[in-house]
Design a protein around this motif. Structure first.
Motif, PDB file in Angstrom:
ATOM      1  N   ASP A  86       0.813  -1.221   0.000  1.00 49.89           N
ATOM      2  CA  ASP A  86       0.000   0.000   0.000  1.00 49.89           C
ATOM      3  C   ASP A  86       0.843   1.267   0.000  1.00 49.89           C
ATOM      4  N   SER A  87       2.113   1.150   0.422  1.00 48.63           N
ATOM      5  CA  SER A  87       2.964   2.337   0.515  1.00 48.63           C
ATOM      6  C   SER A  87       3.277   2.951  -0.841  1.00 48.63           C
ATOM      7  N   PHE A  88       3.011   2.214  -1.915  1.00 45.86           N
ATOM      8  CA  PHE A  88       3.236   2.746  -3.259  1.00 45.86           C
ATOM      9  C   PHE A  88       2.101   3.681  -3.692  1.00 45.86           C
ATOM     10  N   TYR A  89       1.068   3.789  -2.848  1.00 48.23           N
ATOM     11  CA  TYR A  89      -0.077   4.632  -3.177  1.00 48.23           C
ATOM     12  C   TYR A  89      -0.153   5.805  -2.213  1.00 48.23           C
ATOM     13  N   ASP A  90      -0.752   6.891  -2.676  1.00 47.52           N
ATOM     14  CA  ASP A  90      -0.878   8.100  -1.882  1.00 47.52           C
ATOM     15  C   ASP A  90      -1.641   7.826  -0.595  1.00 47.52           C
ATOM     16  N   LYS A  91      -1.086   8.274   0.526  1.00 47.35           N
ATOM     17  CA  LYS A  91      -1.657   8.113   1.864  1.00 47.35           C
ATOM     18  C   LYS A  91      -1.795   6.644   2.270  1.00 47.35           C
ATOM     19  N   GLY A  92      -1.104   5.748   1.570  1.00 44.24           N
ATOM     20  CA  GLY A  92      -1.136   4.338   1.929  1.00 44.24           C
ATOM     21  C   GLY A  92      -2.471   3.675   1.695  1.00 44.24           C
ATOM     22  N   MET A  93      -3.297   4.244   0.817  1.00 45.15           N
ATOM     23  CA  MET A  93      -4.634   3.711   0.545  1.00 45.15           C
ATOM     24  C   MET A  93      -4.681   3.144  -0.864  1.00 45.15           C
ATOM     25  N   ILE A  94      -4.781   1.827  -0.984  1.00 45.29           N
ATOM     26  CA  ILE A  94      -4.812   1.205  -2.299  1.00 45.29           C
ATOM     27  C   ILE A  94      -6.216   1.348  -2.894  1.00 45.29           C
ATOM     28  N   CYS A 137      -9.854   0.889  18.130  1.00 42.45           N
ATOM     29  CA  CYS A 137     -10.044   2.330  18.332  1.00 42.45           C
ATOM     30  C   CYS A 137      -8.702   3.030  18.527  1.00 42.45           C
ATOM     31  N   CYS A 138      -7.778   2.369  19.245  1.00 43.76           N
ATOM     32  CA  CYS A 138      -6.427   2.945  19.413  1.00 43.76           C
ATOM     33  C   CYS A 138      -5.722   3.077  18.070  1.00 43.76           C
ATOM     34  N   MET A 139      -5.846   2.044  17.227  1.00 48.76           N
ATOM     35  CA  MET A 139      -5.216   2.097  15.915  1.00 48.76           C
ATOM     36  C   MET A 139      -5.920   3.116  15.006  1.00 48.76           C
ATOM     37  N   MET A 140      -7.214   3.308  15.213  1.00 52.56           N
ATOM     38  CA  MET A 140      -7.929   4.352  14.473  1.00 52.56           C
ATOM     39  C   MET A 140      -7.340   5.727  14.823  1.00 52.56           C
ATOM     40  N   PHE A 141      -7.121   5.954  16.113  1.00 49.51           N
ATOM     41  CA  PHE A 141      -6.523   7.229  16.544  1.00 49.51           C
ATOM     42  C   PHE A 141      -5.119   7.388  15.972  1.00 49.51           C
ATOM     43  N   ALA A 142      -4.345   6.290  15.993  1.00 48.87           N
ATOM     44  CA  ALA A 142      -2.977   6.339  15.457  1.00 48.87           C
ATOM     45  C   ALA A 142      -2.989   6.621  13.961  1.00 48.87           C
ATOM     46  N   THR A 143      -3.948   6.044  13.250  1.00 48.77           N
ATOM     47  CA  THR A 143      -4.053   6.281  11.808  1.00 48.77           C
ATOM     48  C   THR A 143      -4.365   7.736  11.513  1.00 48.77           C
ATOM     49  N   LEU A 144      -5.306   8.295  12.270  1.00 50.18           N
ATOM     50  CA  LEU A 144      -5.707   9.681  12.037  1.00 50.18           C
ATOM     51  C   LEU A 144      -4.571  10.646  12.361  1.00 50.18           C
ATOM     52  N   VAL A 145      -3.799  10.329  13.412  1.00 51.24           N
ATOM     53  CA  VAL A 145      -2.648  11.170  13.762  1.00 51.24           C
ATOM     54  C   VAL A 145      -1.573  11.074  12.677  1.00 51.24           C
ATOM     55  N   ALA A 146      -1.348   9.835  12.178  1.00 52.69           N
ATOM     56  CA  ALA A 146      -0.292   9.622  11.177  1.00 52.69           C
ATOM     57  C   ALA A 146      -0.643  10.244   9.830  1.00 52.69           C
ATOM     58  N   PRO A 193      -0.835  14.978   8.643  1.00 50.72           N
ATOM     59  CA  PRO A 193       0.088  15.867   7.920  1.00 50.72           C
ATOM     60  C   PRO A 193       0.059  15.718   6.402  1.00 50.72           C
ATOM     61  N   PHE A 194      -0.521  14.585   5.916  1.00 44.89           N
ATOM     62  CA  PHE A 194      -0.469  14.322   4.478  1.00 44.89           C
ATOM     63  C   PHE A 194      -1.830  14.464   3.803  1.00 44.89           C
ATOM     64  N   LEU A 195      -2.793  15.080   4.514  1.00 40.02           N
ATOM     65  CA  LEU A 195      -4.116  15.243   3.919  1.00 40.02           C
ATOM     66  C   LEU A 195      -4.076  16.210   2.738  1.00 40.02           C
ATOM     67  N   ASN A 196      -3.208  17.186   2.822  1.00 38.56           N
ATOM     68  CA  ASN A 196      -3.114  18.179   1.746  1.00 38.56           C
ATOM     69  C   ASN A 196      -1.859  18.024   0.897  1.00 38.56           C
ATOM     70  N   ASP A 197      -0.799  17.469   1.481  1.00 39.12           N
ATOM     71  CA  ASP A 197       0.458  17.298   0.761  1.00 39.12           C
ATOM     72  C   ASP A 197       0.808  15.816   0.695  1.00 39.12           C
ATOM     73  N   GLU A 233       6.046  10.849   1.656  1.00 39.67           N
ATOM     74  CA  GLU A 233       7.005   9.913   1.090  1.00 39.67           C
ATOM     75  C   GLU A 233       6.479   8.490   1.261  1.00 39.67           C
ATOM     76  N   GLN A 234       7.179   7.526   0.636  1.00 43.65           N
ATOM     77  CA  GLN A 234       6.743   6.141   0.721  1.00 43.65           C
ATOM     78  C   GLN A 234       6.731   5.643   2.167  1.00 43.65           C
ATOM     79  N   PHE A 235       7.721   6.061   2.961  1.00 38.87           N
ATOM     80  CA  PHE A 235       7.755   5.631   4.358  1.00 38.87           C
ATOM     81  C   PHE A 235       6.549   6.177   5.118  1.00 38.87           C
ATOM     82  N   ASP A 236       6.177   7.420   4.829  1.00 41.03           N
ATOM     83  CA  ASP A 236       4.989   8.009   5.467  1.00 41.03           C
ATOM     84  C   ASP A 236       3.748   7.208   5.100  1.00 41.03           C
ATOM     85  N   ASN A 237       3.637   6.857   3.820  1.00 40.42           N
ATOM     86  CA  ASN A 237       2.501   6.041   3.378  1.00 40.42           C
ATOM     87  C   ASN A 237       2.489   4.684   4.083  1.00 40.42           C
ATOM     88  N   PHE A 238       3.683   4.124   4.294  1.00 44.91           N
ATOM     89  CA  PHE A 238       3.799   2.826   4.959  1.00 44.91           C
ATOM     90  C   PHE A 238       3.278   2.902   6.392  1.00 44.91           C
TER      91      PHE A 238
END
Length: 394
Positions: free
Chosen positions: A197-205, A254-263, A266-270, A273-278
Motif C-alpha cells: 500500500d505504501s506505493f499509493y498516496d496516503k497508503g490507501m490502495i 479504536c487505538c489504531m484508528m486514533f494512530a491512523t488519524l494522527v499519522a 500531515p499528508f491530507l493536503n500534501d 514519502e513512501q515511508f509516510d505512506n507505509f
C-alpha cells in the motif's frame, strides 16, 4: 451428509457476512458526500467530513473481513465436498454472477455516471474535464464487482496450494497450518500489506475494476483470504478466542484508528514519502484486523443461532451487493436538487435502495434460477405451489 452440512454451517458468520455486504449500501451512499477526493469523482452538492469518517471507518474492516470469511467458507466447503466439487461450486457461484452481471453493470453504470456528471455541472459542482472526457469514452470495468473478480483469482491461486498443505500429515506442516491462522501473525501480514500500500498516496490502495488485474491489489487481499482459510482448521480455538476478547479487539481497533488519524493528518493536503505512506497503511491495516476480529467475536456472542429474518437477509445479500450501486446513483440523481441536510439525504438513499433491492430479490431472484445460482436450490413455499397448481388446472 445433511447432518454434516448443518454441523459445518456457522450461522453467526452467515449473519456477519450479510451485515458487511449490506454495509456496501451505506459506504457507497456516504462516498457521494465525502469532502475528500474519491476514485469515482462523483459527489453531492452538500458534503460533510462525517461522511469521510464513516467511509474511512467501514472501509478499514469491510473488505478485509469479506476475504477472511470467504477463505473460511472455502475451507468449510472443501472439507465437506472435496476438491473437485469445490472447484465446480466456486466457479458457478462466483464466476457465474461475474460473467452474467459484469457486462450489464459496466454498461449501465457508465451511462448513469455520465448523466450524474452532467447534473453536477448544471448545479455548479466542479467536474474535472479529463475525467468527463474519460467517462464519455466507454471502457469495460468490473466496477463494484471487482470483489468477485479478485475473489475468483484468490481461489485460483490459493486452492491448489492449500489443498496439498491441508491434506498433508507431516507434523511440521500441521504446525505451519496452526501458526498461519494465529492472531499474532497479523503483525507480519500487515507489514506485507502496508509495504504494498505504501506505493499509493496516503497508503490507501484504490479498488480497481480493470480486466487486467492490479497485482498489488490482488496481493493486498490475498493474506486475508489465506488467513480465513487456515483458521477454519482451528476454528474452535480461534473463534472462541474472538468471542472472549471482542471487547479488547474493539478497544485496540479504536487505538489504531486514533494512530491512523494522527499519522495521516500531515499528508491530507500534501503527498507524503513512501515511508509516510507505509506508517499510515500499517496503522490502518491493524485497525481493520482488530475490528474484523471484534465483529467475529461480537456476532458469536450476541447474534448467534438461526433466525429466519437474518437468514433471509443473508440470502438476499448477494443480490443486494450486485444491484445496489446503480440504484444508489439513480436515487442520488433524482434528489440531487433537494437542499436537505446531508444525513437526511443519506438516510433516504440508504432506505430506498435497501427496500428496492430486497423487494427485487423477493420478486425476481429468490425462487428463480438466479436464486439457485446465488444460494443453491430452494424449496418453493407452499402458497406458491398451491397458486401454480390452480393456474395449471385452469
Amino acid at each position: 451428509m445433511k447432518k454434516e452440512t448443518q454441523r459445518l454451517r456457522v450461522n453467526y458468520l452467515d449473519n456477519l457476512r450479510a451485515y458487511i455486504m449490506l454495509l456496501g449500501v451505506v459506504i457507497h451512499v456516504a462516498m457521494l458526500q465525502m469532502v475528500s477526493e474519491t476514485p469515482q469523482k462523483l459527489r453531492e452538492s452538500g458534503l460533510s467530513e462525517w461522511a469521510d469518517m464513516l467511509v474511512f471507518g467501514i472501509h478499514s474492516f469491510r473488505m478485509p473481513l469479506f476475504f477472511i470469511l470467504s477463505g473460511f467458507f472455502l475451507a468449510a466447503i472443501l472439507k465437506r465436498k472435496g476438491l473437485k466439487a469445490t472447484l465446480k461450486s466456486r466457479l458457478l457461484r462466483i464466476g457465474g454472477p461475474l460473467l452474467i452481471f459484469s457486462p450489464l453493470m459496466s454498461f449501465l453504470l457508465a451511462f448513469i455516471i455520465l448523466e450524474y456528471l452532467q447534473v453536477m455541472q448544471v448545479n455548479g459542482v466542479y467536474v474535472d474535464p479529463e475525467w468527463l472526457a474519460k467517462a464519455q469514452e466507454y471502457q469495460f470495468n468490473f466496477a463494484h464487482l471487482w470483489f468477485l473478480y479478485y475473489l475468483l483469482l484468490c481461489h485460483i491461486i490459493i486452492l491448489p496450494f492449500v489443498y496439498k498443505l491441508t491434506s498433508s500429515k507431516v507434523h511440521l506442516l500441521k504446525k505451519l497450518r496452526y501458526w498461519v491462522g494465529h492472531p499474532s501473525m497479523v503483525f507480519f501480514y500487515t507489514l506485507l500489506i502496508a509495504y504494498l500500500d505504501s506505493f499509493y498516496d496516503k497508503g490507501m490502495i484504490p479498488a480497481e475494476g480493470h480486466l487486467t488485474p492490479n497485482f498489488l491489489q490482488l496481493f493486498h487481499y490475498l493474506p486475508y483470504f489465506a488467513f480465513g482459510f487456515f483458521i477454519f482448521k482451528y476454528r474452535c480455538i480461534w473463534l472462541k478466542h474472538y468471542q472472549r476478547c471482542w471487547g479488547r479487539y474493539t478497544l485496540l481497533g479504536c487505538c489504531m484508528m486514533f494512530a491512523t488519524l494522527v499519522a495521516i493528518e500531515p499528508f491530507l493536503n500534501d503527498a507524503g514519502e513512501q515511508f509516510d505512506n507505509f506508517i499510515v497503511a500499517y496503522c490502518y491495516g491493524l485497525w481493520g484486523w482488530c475490528w474484523s476480529f471484534a465483529l467475529c467475536g461480537f456476532f458469536k456472542q450476541w447474534i448467534n443461532g438461526y433466525q429466519p429474518w437474518l437468514r433471509y437477509l443473508s440470502d438476499s445479500a448477494y443480490w443486494v451487493y450486485i444491484i445496489h450501486l446503480p440504484i444508489i446513483l439513480l436515487i442520488s440523481h433524482a434528489i440531487y436538487d433537494y437542499t436537505w441536510h446531508f444525513y437526511i439525504k443519506m438516510l433516504v438513499n440508504i432506505a430506498i435502495t435497501s427496500i428496492v433491492s430486497v423487494i427485487s430479490y423477493q420478486l425476481l431472484v429468490r425462487y428463480t434460477w438466479l436464486g439457485q445460482l446465488f444460494n443453491g436450490k430452494r424449496m418453493t413455499p407452499k402458497w406458491r405451489r398451491v397458486t401454480t397448481k390452480k393456474y395449471e388446472q385452469i
